[in-house]
Write an enzyme that holds these catalytic residues in place. Sequence first.
Site, PDB file in Angstrom:
ATOM      1  N   GLU A 358       1.321  -1.122  -0.161  1.00  0.00           N
ATOM      2  CA  GLU A 358      -0.240   0.128   0.181  1.00  0.00           C
ATOM      3  C   GLU A 358       0.863   1.244  -0.023  1.00  0.00           C
ATOM      4  OE1 GLU A 358      -3.453   0.072   1.675  1.00  0.00           O
ATOM      5  OE2 GLU A 358      -4.241  -2.045   1.553  1.00  0.00           O
ATOM      6  N   SER A 361       7.320   2.876   1.940  1.00  0.00           N
ATOM      7  CA  SER A 361       7.945   4.446   3.124  1.00  0.00           C
ATOM      8  C   SER A 361       8.624   5.621   1.763  1.00  0.00           C
ATOM      9  CB  SER A 361       8.969   3.806   3.352  1.00  0.00           C
ATOM     10  OG  SER A 361       8.615   2.600   5.004  1.00  0.00           O
TER      11      SER A 361
HETATM   12  C1  LIG Z   1       2.700  -9.465   0.559  1.00  0.00           C
HETATM   13  C2  LIG Z   1       2.678  -8.199  -0.099  1.00  0.00           C
HETATM   14  C3  LIG Z   1       0.991  -8.076  -0.610  1.00  0.00           C
HETATM   15  C4  LIG Z   1       0.510  -6.928  -1.608  1.00  0.00           C
HETATM   16  N1  LIG Z   1      -0.801  -6.894  -1.860  1.00  0.00           N
HETATM   17  C5  LIG Z   1      -1.229  -6.550  -2.900  1.00  0.00           C
HETATM   18  C6  LIG Z   1      -2.458  -5.442  -3.434  1.00  0.00           C
HETATM   19  O1  LIG Z   1      -3.361  -6.813  -2.442  1.00  0.00           O
HETATM   20  N2  LIG Z   1      -2.644  -5.026  -4.837  1.00  0.00           N
HETATM   21  C7  LIG Z   1      -2.156  -4.550  -5.030  1.00  0.00           C
HETATM   22  O2  LIG Z   1      -2.150  -3.594  -6.124  1.00  0.00           O
HETATM   23  N3  LIG Z   1      -0.162  -4.714  -4.814  1.00  0.00           N
HETATM   24  C8  LIG Z   1      -0.161  -5.706  -3.175  1.00  0.00           C
HETATM   25  N4  LIG Z   1       1.148  -5.344  -2.946  1.00  0.00           N
HETATM   26  C9  LIG Z   1       1.787  -4.843  -4.522  1.00  0.00           C
HETATM   27  C10 LIG Z   1       3.060  -3.606  -2.732  1.00  0.00           C
HETATM   28  O3  LIG Z   1       1.993  -2.751  -2.989  1.00  0.00           O
HETATM   29  C11 LIG Z   1       3.774  -2.874  -4.121  1.00  0.00           C
HETATM   30  O4  LIG Z   1       4.798  -4.364  -3.897  1.00  0.00           O
HETATM   31  C12 LIG Z   1       5.086  -1.447  -3.638  1.00  0.00           C
HETATM   32  O5  LIG Z   1       3.195  -1.137  -4.362  1.00  0.00           O
HETATM   33  C13 LIG Z   1       5.923  -1.544  -4.371  1.00  0.00           C
HETATM   34  O6  LIG Z   1       5.668  -1.518  -5.455  1.00  0.00           O
HETATM   35  P1  LIG Z   1       7.319  -3.271  -6.546  1.00  0.00           P
HETATM   36  O7  LIG Z   1       7.515  -3.917  -5.113  1.00  0.00           O
HETATM   37  O8  LIG Z   1       6.973  -2.539  -8.250  1.00  0.00           O
HETATM   38  O9  LIG Z   1       8.676  -2.144  -6.077  1.00  0.00           O
HETATM   39  P2  LIG Z   1       8.984  -0.614  -7.142  1.00  0.00           P
HETATM   40  O10 LIG Z   1       8.270  -0.187  -7.106  1.00  0.00           O
HETATM   41  O11 LIG Z   1       9.735  -1.533  -8.104  1.00  0.00           O
HETATM   42  O12 LIG Z   1       9.913   0.067  -6.101  1.00  0.00           O
HETATM   43  C14 LIG Z   1      11.317  -0.670  -5.458  1.00  0.00           C
HETATM   44  C15 LIG Z   1      12.076   0.398  -4.269  1.00  0.00           C
HETATM   45  O13 LIG Z   1      12.296   1.890  -4.983  1.00  0.00           O
HETATM   46  C16 LIG Z   1      11.769   2.405  -4.486  1.00  0.00           C
HETATM   47  N5  LIG Z   1      11.099   3.963  -5.566  1.00  0.00           N
HETATM   48  C17 LIG Z   1      10.399   3.505  -6.391  1.00  0.00           C
HETATM   49  N6  LIG Z   1       9.909   4.838  -7.493  1.00  0.00           N
HETATM   50  C18 LIG Z   1      10.434   5.573  -6.233  1.00  0.00           C
HETATM   51  C19 LIG Z   1      10.479   7.211  -6.322  1.00  0.00           C
HETATM   52  N7  LIG Z   1       9.481   7.519  -6.905  1.00  0.00           N
HETATM   53  N8  LIG Z   1      11.607   7.449  -4.822  1.00  0.00           N
HETATM   54  C20 LIG Z   1      11.993   7.453  -4.205  1.00  0.00           C
HETATM   55  N9  LIG Z   1      12.003   5.755  -4.679  1.00  0.00           N
HETATM   56  C21 LIG Z   1      11.245   4.723  -5.235  1.00  0.00           C
HETATM   57  C22 LIG Z   1      10.650   1.892  -4.056  1.00  0.00           C
HETATM   58  O14 LIG Z   1      10.414   2.587  -2.832  1.00  0.00           O
HETATM   59  C23 LIG Z   1      11.541   0.518  -2.906  1.00  0.00           C
HETATM   60  O15 LIG Z   1      11.912   1.211  -2.529  1.00  0.00           O
HETATM   61  C24 LIG Z   1       1.710  -6.604  -2.535  1.00  0.00           C
HETATM   62  C25 LIG Z   1       2.795  -6.959  -2.315  1.00  0.00           C
HETATM   63  C26 LIG Z   1       3.075  -7.572  -1.405  1.00  0.00           C
HETATM   64  C27 LIG Z   1       4.071  -7.412  -0.805  1.00  0.00           C
END
Ligand SMILES: Cc1cc2nc3c(=O)[nH]c(=O)nc-3n(C[C@H](O)[C@H](O)[C@H](O)COP(=O)(O)OP(=O)(O)OC[C@H]3O[C@@H](n4cnc5c(N)ncnc54)[C@H](O)[C@@H]3O)c2cc1C
Length: 374
Positions: A358, A361
């Site tokens: 969601e 950080s």
């Molecule tokens: C157990 C679990 C349950 C989940 N449930 C759901 C769900 O029900 N529905 C759903 O839709 N999603 C769900 N998610 C997905 C979750 O919301 C995403 O994993 C999360 O939003 C981060 O996206 P990403 O994993 O693609 O990481 P990325 O977006 O690839 O980020 C990787 C890193 O880069 C950093 N980063 C990215 N962009 C920026 C920026 N502009 N500035 C600074 N730092 C940045 C991030 O903070 C992170 O540290 C779930 C994830 C998990 C692990």
Amino acid sequence: MDLRLSEEQEAARETARELAEKKLLARAAKLDADEAFPEEAVRELADLGLLGMMTPESHGGAALDTVGYALSLMEIARADAAVAVTLSVNNLVAETITQWGTDAQRDKYLPLLNTPEGLGAFALTEPGAGSDVKALRCRAARDGDSYVLDGEKTWITSATHAGVFLVMAVTGEKETSAFLVDKGTAGMTVGKPEPKMGQRGSHTCALHFSGCRVPAANLLGKPGEGLKIALSALDAGRIGIASLSVGLIRACLEEMTRYAKERSAFGKPIAEHQAVQWMIADTAVEHEAAEALTLTTAWRRDVGQPFTEKAAMAKLLASEAANRSAYRAVQVFGGYGYSREYRVERLYRDARVLTLYEGTSEIQRLVIARNVLA
Ligand SMILES: Cc1cc2nc3c(=O)[nH]c(=O)nc-3n(C[C@H](O)[C@H](O)[C@H](O)COP(=O)(O)OP(=O)(O)OC[C@H]3O[C@@H](n4cnc5c(N)ncnc54)[C@H](O)[C@@H]3O)c2cc1C
């Protein structure tokens, strides 16, 4: 500001606390070890009216406000974070349909979301689009009275047991729309649960759409409102994850306090060593701060004040504090904290995802900085 709770808020917290203490806590370790979905807990939540906690009474819900919801979720999370996240995602979907749905969509889906068979799943994230929600690729093409969905979603909570999926898909050049997709719709496949570090009772899966035909009547909101709907759902959802974090901090504090009184080193209980007292004190302070910010944010929402920035703050503060608290809890337990025999080991793993889902950080800080700098 009146900080006293209403009778309804007290009653909801009490109901959740009783379920958590009498049933959920005892089962949590086994569900985690077996990576088993908490089916019994979901049935019990439904029986107590907690699945549709914030759903209007006209649709079979308990019509609780956000403060009452946050207090209940804290109690559930204190016992089992996997159950709490299942409940919070269900509530997020129900609230989104309440806010954006047509009468027909509310009549069809809200009663369903109060039942174990009709759990809600929220499908925004894709393999190439997590934080960057504008990079979505999953498409929905209009075809007569239907939309046809093609693409992938990943990390979808409760996907194995959901009755309805709220799916965001691209419908135009720069346009995203939201769809309600029923379980079992031809062309939608639910993947296997991801093998996760924590919150293992909550099942998180990929979704695959291939020629998945959805009636146009299942469009939620207007065409092009998909991201607006998803982001407003996440604003409210962040109060849920903050509440979940507060419950987890509470569990850490209780475990640390109990163990520090029982365990002796150098001829006295470790609770009498100042370094241990400081870990307990820091956790107590963080619990108080996270709880206060979460509840005032919930209150702001209930009285109709803007709360996007505060929800990001509450989620950031509480989720990071939950991780620090879980770290300290393991530290107070010493080597035993590293054993699967002790609850703090699970709390440590369960806490980790709180700063990720969601909105990470870093994304919460972006939201906060944008508001502060505006
Ligand atoms: C157990 C679990 C349950 C989940 N449930 C759901 C769900 O029900 N529905 C759903 O839709 N999603 C769900 N998610 C997905 C979750 O919301 C995403 O994993 C999360 O939003 C981060 O996206 P990403 O994993 O693609 O990481 P990325 O977006 O690839 O980020 C990787 C890193 O880069 C950093 N980063 C990215 N962009 C920026 C920026 N502009 N500035 C600074 N730092 C940045 C991030 O903070 C992170 O540290 C779930 C994830 C998990 C692990």
